[in-house]
Design an enzyme around this catalytic site. Structure first.
Site, PDB file in Angstrom:
ATOM      1  N   ALA A 112      -2.849   0.689   2.370  1.00 30.51           N
ATOM      2  CA  ALA A 112      -3.574   0.694   2.454  1.00 30.51           C
ATOM      3  C   ALA A 112      -2.883   1.672   0.814  1.00 30.51           C
ATOM      4  O   ALA A 112      -1.326   1.750   0.983  1.00 30.51           O
ATOM      5  CB  ALA A 112      -4.284   2.548   2.660  1.00 30.51           C
ATOM      6  N   GLY A 144      -3.493  -1.469   5.711  1.00 28.85           N
ATOM      7  CA  GLY A 144      -4.909  -2.294   5.421  1.00 28.85           C
ATOM      8  C   GLY A 144      -4.687  -3.696   4.900  1.00 28.85           C
ATOM      9  O   GLY A 144      -6.267  -4.224   5.033  1.00 28.85           O
ATOM     10  N   GLU A 146      -5.005  -5.412   7.750  1.00 28.83           N
ATOM     11  CA  GLU A 146      -6.419  -5.028   8.703  1.00 28.83           C
ATOM     12  C   GLU A 146      -7.991  -5.237   7.767  1.00 28.83           C
ATOM     13  O   GLU A 146      -8.648  -6.061   8.431  1.00 28.83           O
ATOM     14  CB  GLU A 146      -6.964  -3.948   8.683  1.00 28.83           C
ATOM     15  CG  GLU A 146      -6.058  -2.570   9.568  1.00 28.83           C
ATOM     16  CD  GLU A 146      -5.878  -1.225   9.299  1.00 28.83           C
ATOM     17  OE1 GLU A 146      -6.029  -0.606   8.326  1.00 28.83           O
ATOM     18  OE2 GLU A 146      -6.310  -0.187  10.100  1.00 28.83           O
ATOM     19  N   GLU A 178       1.170   2.375  10.422  1.00 25.83           N
ATOM     20  CA  GLU A 178       1.224   3.903   9.352  1.00 25.83           C
ATOM     21  C   GLU A 178       1.266   4.629  10.542  1.00 25.83           C
ATOM     22  O   GLU A 178       2.146   5.611  10.214  1.00 25.83           O
ATOM     23  CB  GLU A 178      -0.574   3.570  10.291  1.00 25.83           C
ATOM     24  CG  GLU A 178      -1.503   3.242   8.799  1.00 25.83           C
ATOM     25  CD  GLU A 178      -1.633   1.785   9.659  1.00 25.83           C
ATOM     26  OE1 GLU A 178      -0.402   0.747  10.637  1.00 25.83           O
ATOM     27  OE2 GLU A 178      -2.295   0.994   9.261  1.00 25.83           O
TER      28      GLU A 178
HETATM   29  N1  CAA Z   1       0.935   2.174  -1.449  1.00 20.10           N
HETATM   30  C1  CAA Z   1       0.990   2.569  -2.251  1.00 20.10           C
HETATM   31  N2  CAA Z   1       1.960   2.099  -3.125  1.00 20.10           N
HETATM   32  C2  CAA Z   1       2.836   1.007  -2.957  1.00 20.10           C
HETATM   33  C3  CAA Z   1       2.203   0.648  -1.714  1.00 20.10           C
HETATM   34  C4  CAA Z   1       1.534   1.501  -0.830  1.00 20.10           C
HETATM   35  N3  CAA Z   1       1.328   1.108   0.349  1.00 20.10           N
HETATM   36  N4  CAA Z   1       2.913  -0.662  -0.913  1.00 20.10           N
HETATM   37  C5  CAA Z   1       3.911  -0.568  -1.994  1.00 20.10           C
HETATM   38  N5  CAA Z   1       3.138   0.091  -2.962  1.00 20.10           N
HETATM   39  C6  CAA Z   1       4.014   0.338  -4.651  1.00 20.10           C
HETATM   40  C7  CAA Z   1       5.527   0.860  -4.544  1.00 20.10           C
HETATM   41  O1  CAA Z   1       5.349   2.508  -4.296  1.00 20.10           O
HETATM   42  C8  CAA Z   1       5.951   0.550  -5.626  1.00 20.10           C
HETATM   43  O2  CAA Z   1       5.638   1.356  -6.732  1.00 20.10           O
HETATM   44  P1  CAA Z   1       6.699   1.638  -7.972  1.00 20.10           P
HETATM   45  O3  CAA Z   1       7.534   0.471  -8.448  1.00 20.10           O
HETATM   46  O4  CAA Z   1       6.055   2.796  -8.716  1.00 20.10           O
HETATM   47  O5  CAA Z   1       7.357   2.653  -7.161  1.00 20.10           O
HETATM   48  C9  CAA Z   1       5.773  -1.405  -5.831  1.00 20.10           C
HETATM   49  O6  CAA Z   1       4.640  -0.764  -5.322  1.00 20.10           O
HETATM   50  C10 CAA Z   1       6.970  -1.944  -5.166  1.00 20.10           C
HETATM   51  O7  CAA Z   1       6.997  -1.987  -3.610  1.00 20.10           O
HETATM   52  P2  CAA Z   1       8.530  -1.375  -3.212  1.00 20.10           P
HETATM   53  O8  CAA Z   1       9.555  -1.204  -4.600  1.00 20.10           O
HETATM   54  O9  CAA Z   1       9.152  -0.427  -2.459  1.00 20.10           O
HETATM   55  O10 CAA Z   1       8.759  -2.438  -2.971  1.00 20.10           O
HETATM   56  P3  CAA Z   1      10.181  -3.877  -2.216  1.00 20.10           P
HETATM   57  O11 CAA Z   1      10.761  -4.928  -1.752  1.00 20.10           O
HETATM   58  O12 CAA Z   1      10.765  -2.958  -1.938  1.00 20.10           O
HETATM   59  O13 CAA Z   1       9.251  -3.213  -0.250  1.00 20.10           O
HETATM   60  C11 CAA Z   1       7.296  -3.196   0.815  1.00 20.10           C
HETATM   61  C12 CAA Z   1       8.236  -3.301   0.170  1.00 20.10           C
HETATM   62  C13 CAA Z   1       7.774  -3.231   2.335  1.00 20.10           C
HETATM   63  C14 CAA Z   1       5.942  -3.523   0.686  1.00 20.10           C
HETATM   64  C15 CAA Z   1       7.112  -1.503   0.659  1.00 20.10           C
HETATM   65  O14 CAA Z   1       6.862  -1.482  -0.710  1.00 20.10           O
HETATM   66  C16 CAA Z   1       6.448  -0.761   1.688  1.00 20.10           C
HETATM   67  O15 CAA Z   1       6.847  -0.480   2.722  1.00 20.10           O
HETATM   68  N6  CAA Z   1       5.066  -0.665   0.617  1.00 20.10           N
HETATM   69  C17 CAA Z   1       4.102   0.815   2.036  1.00 20.10           C
HETATM   70  C18 CAA Z   1       3.533  -0.060   3.162  1.00 20.10           C
HETATM   71  C19 CAA Z   1       3.009   0.373   4.281  1.00 20.10           C
HETATM   72  O16 CAA Z   1       3.320   1.971   5.177  1.00 20.10           O
HETATM   73  N7  CAA Z   1       1.710   0.274   4.451  1.00 20.10           N
HETATM   74  C20 CAA Z   1       0.876   0.706   5.045  1.00 20.10           C
HETATM   75  C21 CAA Z   1      -0.025   2.060   4.555  1.00 20.10           C
HETATM   76  S1  CAA Z   1      -0.862   3.060   4.925  1.00 20.10           S
HETATM   77  C22 CAA Z   1      -2.656   2.400   5.551  1.00 20.10           C
HETATM   78  O17 CAA Z   1      -2.614   0.840   5.442  1.00 20.10           O
HETATM   79  C23 CAA Z   1      -3.452   3.396   6.302  1.00 20.10           C
HETATM   80  C24 CAA Z   1      -4.293   2.194   6.811  1.00 20.10           C
HETATM   81  O18 CAA Z   1      -4.092   1.507   7.730  1.00 20.10           O
HETATM   82  C25 CAA Z   1      -5.698   2.527   6.595  1.00 20.10           C
END
Ligand code: CAA
Length: 267
Positions: free
Chosen positions: A73, A118, A121, A141
């Site tokens: 998400a 998400g 999921e 999460e």
């Molecule tokens: N939401 C918003 N933006 C995201 C994102 C997310 N879940 N995942 C990645 N992005 C964005 C980053 O912010 C980045 O944007 P910018 O270039 O503008 O800074 C771009 O995508 C590229 O990401 P990274 O630079 O972080 O890429 P990376 O290769 O270094 O890492 C990754 C990749 C490990 C997937 C890392 O991006 C990450 O950990 N993402 C978040 C994963 C996460 O925590 N997901 C769970 C979200 S909570 C949820 O999903 C709740 C639910 O159940 C409903």
């Protein structure tokens, strides 16, 4: 279906790699296809539209780019949400997952990279998952101070059992495609270049079968998972009997006995 008649949906690409088989590509690569409210609604509308077409036999779902299926998400969108807004956001996600499960057509997730939160999921709500070698699953999460919100605690525990779901969700560990395969989260692994082709081979097999029978079987598996074994078997008896009222049953059995391919009409 003429491709010109395909409606457009924000951040989605809809293509038809083969007659009766659709591919939805989530197209927000700069944010690794993260799900915000608009994208959740778009996906819901796209699944509804595709399922309303009598010609749709299989839907495949993937992410654009070579890095992510869906990285979760949208954290930036969630950061300032109030509890009430978070409830609405979760409800949108839950509605999408239910929409996918209740689609008549089978839905196959083609997981091509990060499949987190998400995104995981979303993949779990598809009928089954094919993964590329670089797929990374996980429910991170709790590292963000929240619980999964699109059904992860429920579907993951039903899919891989309590202990494994506890491990995934409480540690937030990233799980490789190979480990996901061992736990039956994904059914098969392909090289990134072969994932779509592998999905199409399976979609084509499904599309050759009776759409009525495929639909009944999908419904039985989903409904049965929420029932006792006895009630599920009773439901199967009723659906088995119902399949004998279809032209597809008449055609399928006649074709078998006449040693020719069946021409199913979905009736
Ligand atoms: N939401 C918003 N933006 C995201 C994102 C997310 N879940 N995942 C990645 N992005 C964005 C980053 O912010 C980045 O944007 P910018 O270039 O503008 O800074 C771009 O995508 C590229 O990401 P990274 O630079 O972080 O890429 P990376 O290769 O270094 O890492 C990754 C990749 C490990 C997937 C890392 O991006 C990450 O950990 N993402 C978040 C994963 C996460 O925590 N997901 C769970 C979200 S909570 C949820 O999903 C709740 C639910 O159940 C409903």
């Amino acid at each position: 279906m003429n491709a010109n008649m395909t409606p457009t949906f924000d951040h989605l690409l809809l293509t038809q790699p083969q007659d009766n088989i659709w591919l939805i590509t989530i197209d927000r690569p700069k944010a690794l296809n993260a799900l915000n409210s608009a994208l959740l609604m778009s996906l819901n509308q796209a699944f509804q539209w595709l399922d309303s077409l009598p010609s749709t036999k299989v839907i495949m779902l993937t992410g654009s780019g070579d890095k992510a299926f869906v990285a979760g998400a949208d954290v930036a969108a969630m950061q300032s949400m109030t509890a009430l807004e978070a409830r609405d956001f979760s409800s949108l996600g839950m509605a999408l997952m239910q929409q996918i499960e209740s689609c008549s057509a089978p839905v196959i997730a083609l997981v091509n990279g990060f499949c987190l939160g998400g995104g995981c999921e979303l993949a779990l709500s598809c009928d089954y998952i094919l993964a590329s070698e670089n797929a990374v699953f996980g429910q991170p999460e709790v590292s963000l101070g929240i619980t999964p919100g699109f059904g992860g605690t429920q579907r993951l525990a039903r899919s891989i059992g309590k202990g494994n779901a506890m491990h995934w969700i409480l540690t937030g560990d990233r799980i490789s495609a190979q480990n996901a395969l061992k736990l039956n989260v994904c059914n098969q692994i392909f090289s990134p270049a072969e994932l779509l082709k592998g999905g199409l081979v399976q979609a084509d097999k499904i599309a050759r079968n009776s759409p009525c029978a495929v639909r009944f079987a999908k419904q039985l598996i989903h409904q049965g998972l929420n029932m006792s074994l006895q009630d599920g078997c009773q439901l199967e008896t009723e659906r088995f009997a119902l399949s004998f009222t279809t032209q597809d049953q008449t055609e399928g059995m006649a074709a078998f006995l006449e040693r020719r391919p069946a021409r199913f009409s979905n009736q």
